[in-house]
Design a protein around this motif. Structure first.
Motif, PDB file in Angstrom:
ATOM      1  N   LEU A   6       0.845  -1.184   0.000  1.00 60.86           N
ATOM      2  CA  LEU A   6       0.000   0.000   0.000  1.00 60.86           C
ATOM      3  C   LEU A   6       0.886   1.242   0.000  1.00 60.86           C
ATOM      4  O   LEU A   6       1.833   1.332   0.786  1.00 60.86           O
ATOM      5  CB  LEU A   6      -0.924   0.006   1.216  1.00 60.86           C
ATOM      6  CG  LEU A   6      -1.900   1.179   1.325  1.00 60.86           C
ATOM      7  CD1 LEU A   6      -3.242   0.712   1.899  1.00 60.86           C
ATOM      8  CD2 LEU A   6      -1.339   2.303   2.206  1.00 60.86           C
ATOM      9  N   ILE A   7       0.599   2.182  -0.880  1.00 60.37           N
ATOM     10  CA  ILE A   7       1.348   3.432  -0.976  1.00 60.37           C
ATOM     11  C   ILE A   7       0.598   4.493  -0.173  1.00 60.37           C
ATOM     12  O   ILE A   7      -0.476   4.944  -0.577  1.00 60.37           O
ATOM     13  CB  ILE A   7       1.507   3.875  -2.441  1.00 60.37           C
ATOM     14  CG1 ILE A   7       2.173   2.765  -3.272  1.00 60.37           C
ATOM     15  CG2 ILE A   7       2.306   5.175  -2.530  1.00 60.37           C
ATOM     16  CD1 ILE A   7       2.087   2.988  -4.769  1.00 60.37           C
ATOM     17  N   ALA A   8       1.152   4.893   0.961  1.00 64.50           N
ATOM     18  CA  ALA A   8       0.487   5.836   1.862  1.00 64.50           C
ATOM     19  C   ALA A   8       0.893   7.269   1.513  1.00 64.50           C
ATOM     20  O   ALA A   8       1.433   8.002   2.348  1.00 64.50           O
ATOM     21  CB  ALA A   8       0.813   5.507   3.310  1.00 64.50           C
ATOM     22  N   ASN A   9       0.619   7.666   0.274  1.00 66.66           N
ATOM     23  CA  ASN A   9       1.027   8.984  -0.178  1.00 66.66           C
ATOM     24  C   ASN A   9       0.259   9.346  -1.441  1.00 66.66           C
ATOM     25  O   ASN A   9      -0.647   8.610  -1.849  1.00 66.66           O
ATOM     26  CB  ASN A   9       2.540   9.041  -0.417  1.00 66.66           C
ATOM     27  CG  ASN A   9       3.141  10.368  -0.021  1.00 66.66           C
ATOM     28  OD1 ASN A   9       2.833  11.397  -0.603  1.00 66.66           O
ATOM     29  ND2 ASN A   9       4.009  10.362   0.993  1.00 66.66           N
ATOM     30  N   GLU A  34     -10.510  13.031  -1.541  1.00 64.86           N
ATOM     31  CA  GLU A  34     -11.506  13.496  -2.505  1.00 64.86           C
ATOM     32  C   GLU A  34     -10.871  14.373  -3.581  1.00 64.86           C
ATOM     33  O   GLU A  34     -11.281  14.342  -4.748  1.00 64.86           O
ATOM     34  CB  GLU A  34     -12.610  14.268  -1.779  1.00 64.86           C
ATOM     35  CG  GLU A  34     -13.468  13.392  -0.870  1.00 64.86           C
ATOM     36  CD  GLU A  34     -14.455  14.207  -0.042  1.00 64.86           C
ATOM     37  OE1 GLU A  34     -14.432  15.460  -0.147  1.00 64.86           O
ATOM     38  OE2 GLU A  34     -15.236  13.603   0.716  1.00 64.86           O
ATOM     39  N   ALA A  35      -9.843  15.145  -3.204  1.00 61.60           N
ATOM     40  CA  ALA A  35      -9.192  16.049  -4.162  1.00 61.60           C
ATOM     41  C   ALA A  35      -8.385  15.306  -5.210  1.00 61.60           C
ATOM     42  O   ALA A  35      -8.120  15.838  -6.294  1.00 61.60           O
ATOM     43  CB  ALA A  35      -8.290  17.029  -3.415  1.00 61.60           C
ATOM     44  N   ASP A  36      -7.982  14.070  -4.909  1.00 59.81           N
ATOM     45  CA  ASP A  36      -7.098  13.319  -5.803  1.00 59.81           C
ATOM     46  C   ASP A  36      -7.809  12.176  -6.528  1.00 59.81           C
ATOM     47  O   ASP A  36      -7.155  11.298  -7.105  1.00 59.81           O
ATOM     48  CB  ASP A  36      -5.919  12.746  -5.010  1.00 59.81           C
ATOM     49  CG  ASP A  36      -4.942  13.814  -4.559  1.00 59.81           C
ATOM     50  OD1 ASP A  36      -4.831  14.846  -5.256  1.00 59.81           O
ATOM     51  OD2 ASP A  36      -4.291  13.636  -3.508  1.00 59.81           O
ATOM     52  N   ALA A  37      -9.132  12.182  -6.526  1.00 60.27           N
ATOM     53  CA  ALA A  37      -9.884  11.068  -7.112  1.00 60.27           C
ATOM     54  C   ALA A  37      -9.574  10.861  -8.595  1.00 60.27           C
ATOM     55  O   ALA A  37      -9.675   9.742  -9.106  1.00 60.27           O
ATOM     56  CB  ALA A  37     -11.387  11.283  -6.916  1.00 60.27           C
ATOM     57  N   ARG A  38      -9.166  11.949  -9.287  1.00 64.94           N
ATOM     58  CA  ARG A  38      -8.882  11.834 -10.729  1.00 64.94           C
ATOM     59  C   ARG A  38      -7.397  11.644 -11.037  1.00 64.94           C
ATOM     60  O   ARG A  38      -6.997  11.656 -12.201  1.00 64.94           O
ATOM     61  CB  ARG A  38      -9.391  13.081 -11.448  1.00 64.94           C
ATOM     62  CG  ARG A  38     -10.908  13.244 -11.412  1.00 64.94           C
ATOM     63  CD  ARG A  38     -11.328  14.489 -12.160  1.00 64.94           C
ATOM     64  NE  ARG A  38     -10.912  14.456 -13.560  1.00 64.94           N
ATOM     65  CZ  ARG A  38     -10.897  15.515 -14.363  1.00 64.94           C
ATOM     66  NH1 ARG A  38     -11.259  16.701 -13.896  1.00 64.94           N
ATOM     67  NH2 ARG A  38     -10.498  15.399 -15.623  1.00 64.94           N
ATOM     68  N   ALA A  39      -6.585  11.462 -10.016  1.00 62.10           N
ATOM     69  CA  ALA A  39      -5.147  11.277 -10.229  1.00 62.10           C
ATOM     70  C   ALA A  39      -4.899  10.002 -11.048  1.00 62.10           C
ATOM     71  O   ALA A  39      -5.585   8.994 -10.848  1.00 62.10           O
ATOM     72  CB  ALA A  39      -4.420  11.199  -8.895  1.00 62.10           C
ATOM     73  N   HIS A  55      -8.515  17.770   3.096  1.00 67.53           N
ATOM     74  CA  HIS A  55      -7.593  18.233   4.127  1.00 67.53           C
ATOM     75  C   HIS A  55      -6.720  17.072   4.612  1.00 67.53           C
ATOM     76  O   HIS A  55      -7.225  15.988   4.933  1.00 67.53           O
ATOM     77  CB  HIS A  55      -8.351  18.835   5.302  1.00 67.53           C
ATOM     78  CG  HIS A  55      -7.490  19.693   6.174  1.00 67.53           C
ATOM     79  ND1 HIS A  55      -6.507  19.176   7.004  1.00 67.53           N
ATOM     80  CD2 HIS A  55      -7.440  21.044   6.332  1.00 67.53           C
ATOM     81  CE1 HIS A  55      -5.894  20.165   7.628  1.00 67.53           C
ATOM     82  NE2 HIS A  55      -6.435  21.309   7.243  1.00 67.53           N
ATOM     83  N   PRO A  56      -5.399  17.258   4.659  1.00 63.40           N
ATOM     84  CA  PRO A  56      -4.498  16.164   5.041  1.00 63.40           C
ATOM     85  C   PRO A  56      -4.841  15.496   6.375  1.00 63.40           C
ATOM     86  O   PRO A  56      -4.700  14.272   6.514  1.00 63.40           O
ATOM     87  CB  PRO A  56      -3.125  16.849   5.110  1.00 63.40           C
ATOM     88  CG  PRO A  56      -3.239  18.003   4.178  1.00 63.40           C
ATOM     89  CD  PRO A  56      -4.659  18.485   4.303  1.00 63.40           C
ATOM     90  N   LYS A  57      -5.290  16.275   7.362  1.00 65.71           N
ATOM     91  CA  LYS A  57      -5.608  15.689   8.662  1.00 65.71           C
ATOM     92  C   LYS A  57      -6.751  14.688   8.570  1.00 65.71           C
ATOM     93  O   LYS A  57      -6.872  13.788   9.396  1.00 65.71           O
ATOM     94  CB  LYS A  57      -5.952  16.794   9.666  1.00 65.71           C
ATOM     95  CG  LYS A  57      -4.759  17.605  10.124  1.00 65.71           C
ATOM     96  CD  LYS A  57      -5.138  18.597  11.211  1.00 65.71           C
ATOM     97  CE  LYS A  57      -3.914  19.364  11.706  1.00 65.71           C
ATOM     98  NZ  LYS A  57      -4.264  20.338  12.763  1.00 65.71           N
ATOM     99  N   GLU A  58      -7.568  14.830   7.539  1.00 58.64           N
ATOM    100  CA  GLU A  58      -8.707  13.933   7.377  1.00 58.64           C
ATOM    101  C   GLU A  58      -8.435  12.819   6.374  1.00 58.64           C
ATOM    102  O   GLU A  58      -9.295  11.978   6.138  1.00 58.64           O
ATOM    103  CB  GLU A  58      -9.936  14.736   6.950  1.00 58.64           C
ATOM    104  CG  GLU A  58     -10.365  15.781   7.959  1.00 58.64           C
ATOM    105  CD  GLU A  58     -11.591  16.553   7.501  1.00 58.64           C
ATOM    106  OE1 GLU A  58     -12.703  16.014   7.620  1.00 58.64           O
ATOM    107  OE2 GLU A  58     -11.416  17.696   7.013  1.00 58.64           O
TER     108      GLU A  58
END
Length: 446
Positions: A6-9, A34-39, A55-58
């Motif tokens: 698993l890539i945690a990044n 949610e911001a990276d769903a299209r990566a 938000h990174p904390k979430e």
């Protein structure tokens, strides 16, 4: 070897690790906010898990969400990349509790090196030269005494964290006390730890770092050095290997000394020992990063060693002697430029939509990115868009290859720092090899 990692990044490093997993035949799991769903890597991985809001904390700092993803996926290894939780010993424990192996050094070394004053003390105990500095400082009176002992100018630094955050220079007592208050506040916000200390501010130093790899048996090898002197706000933007204008015998002597020190610890996975080199070519220990570096690609280009694969193989229990060729040598030259979504003069972030995004291609050019056209650059993360890496037979050739590649990089919808990068690469100071950490201000503001 691991069956599934698993890539945690996110971003460029997620894409980079995924490429190596495919080469190794290891199953891949990515996580995304949610911001990276299209990566692009979300679609390319074998499995993908949504872990929360932007938000990174979430999301990327949410250890519960990551632990759940590890368990749900059945991953037996976790690669933390760089940034986020890559140097968080609590995350090592989280990974182990989820039934997987943390792909990186033991948590004791992450803890020891993560606190800068403790790391300095440890290195002094093992005979490494460190610059003049203080211990932790909580009282103004003690700070004044230490600054007078060390001598101005000084640099106020957070004891935890990195990336240039909270590092502030001071040339007199008044400046120092004001800077100390700001540094504490920035460190508390950035790292949850307001501890600070001071070091002697070295004028126009070079930032030279040494790539190392250890194994579970205490064996350590170096994979040569990188020069990372081209920085803005104490953050690297251009890195290269090998370091220009420094005798190879001098570099190799230092590298062997570092290996001896780390074997005495003993260090057990990937890491980078960062040094400052003054104008008299004296080295002093700066810090050690217990993770893969953003700039690892230039070392790969001059040695042919896949450092991501090396890190994974070491974590899987293989010996350094089986991972790193005995006859490893430097071949050619490589320079990396970090392309950021930011104003090219003030270097302030420039979030927004990537209306056009066409990375360059060509001989001697490698691009690492986690973006595609149509995605948004959000204000939630580091604004790094891509790493453009050039390789060739010599530094002059590589500089021209990199300039050409950057000029062909088509980006619309946001501001980016490519004009600044090209101006630096074309400058007489850079092309002469007379680089130092103040060069960016001289070239851009001069």
């Amino acid at each position: 070897m691991f069956k599934k990692i698993l890539i945690a990044n996110r971003g460029a490093i997620a894409s980079r690790i995924l490429r190596t997993l495919k080469k190794l035949g290891v199953g891949s799991v990515v996580v995304y906010s949610e911001a990276d769903a299209r990566a692009p890597y979300v679609e390319e991985a074998d499995e993908a898990f949504a872990i929360g809001p932007a938000h990174p904390k979430e999301s990327y700092l949410n250890q519960k969400a990551l632990g759940d993803a590890i368990r749900s996926s059945g991953a037996d290894g976790v690669h933390p990349g760089y940034g986020f939780l890559a140097e968080n010993p609590d995350f090592c424990d989280c990974v182990e509790k989820a039934g997987a192996t943390f792909i990186g050094p033991s948590s004791r070394w992450i803890t020891a090196m993560g606190h800068k004053t403790k790391a300095r003390e440890l290195m002094v105990q093992h005979g490494m030269q460190v610059g003049s500095g203080s211990g932790l400082l909580t009282e103004d009176a003690a700070m004044i005494d230490e600054a007078n002992r060390i001598g101005y100018p000084v640099l106020i630094k957070p004891a935890a964290g990195g990336g240039g955050i909270g590092m502030l220079p001071a040339h007199d007592e008044s400046q120092m006390l004001k800077a100390a208050s700001r540094a504490r506040s920035m460190a508390e916000r950035g790292f949850g730890n307001g501890d600070i200390y001071i070091e002697k501010l070295v004028e126009k130093p070079r930032h030279v770092e040494f790539q190392v790899l250890g194994d579970a048996n205490g064996n350590v090898r170096h994979i040569f050095e990188r020069d990372c002197s081209i920085q803005r706000r104490h953050q690297k933007i251009i890195e290269e290997a090998p370091a220009p204008g420094v005798a190879r015998s001098f570099i190799l002597d230092r590298a062997r000394s570092i290996v001896s020190t780390l074997e005495a610890l003993p260090y057990d996975n990937i890491g980078t020992v960062e040094m400052l080199m003054d104008q008299n070519k004296n080295f002093s220990f700066l810090e050690m990063n217990t993770r893969l570096q953003v700039e690892h690609g230039v070392s790969e280009e001059i040695t042919g060693v896949d450092l991501v694969a090396a890190q994974i193989r070491s974590a899987a229990g293989e010996s350094v002697a089986d991972i790193i060729p005995q006859d490893i040598s430097v071949s050619g030259h490589s320079i990396q430029a970090r392309v950021y979504a930011e104003d090219p003069k003030k270097f302030l972030p420039s979030p927004g939509p990537l209306e056009k995004y066409c990375p360059p291609k060509g001989d001697g050019v490698r691009v690492e990115t986690g973006f595609v056209e149509g995605m948004d650059v959000t204000p939630f993360y580091d604004p790094l868009l891509a790493k453009v890496i050039a390789r060739g037979d010599n530094r002059e050739e590589v500089t021209q290859i990199l300039i050409s590649a950057l000029e062909k990089f088509q980006i619309e919808g946001i501001k980016c720092n490519i004009p600044a990068l090209v101006k630096i690469l074309r400058s007489e100071e850079f092309q002469s090899g007379d680089v130092h950490t103040g060069l960016v201000n001289e070239v851009i503001q001069g």
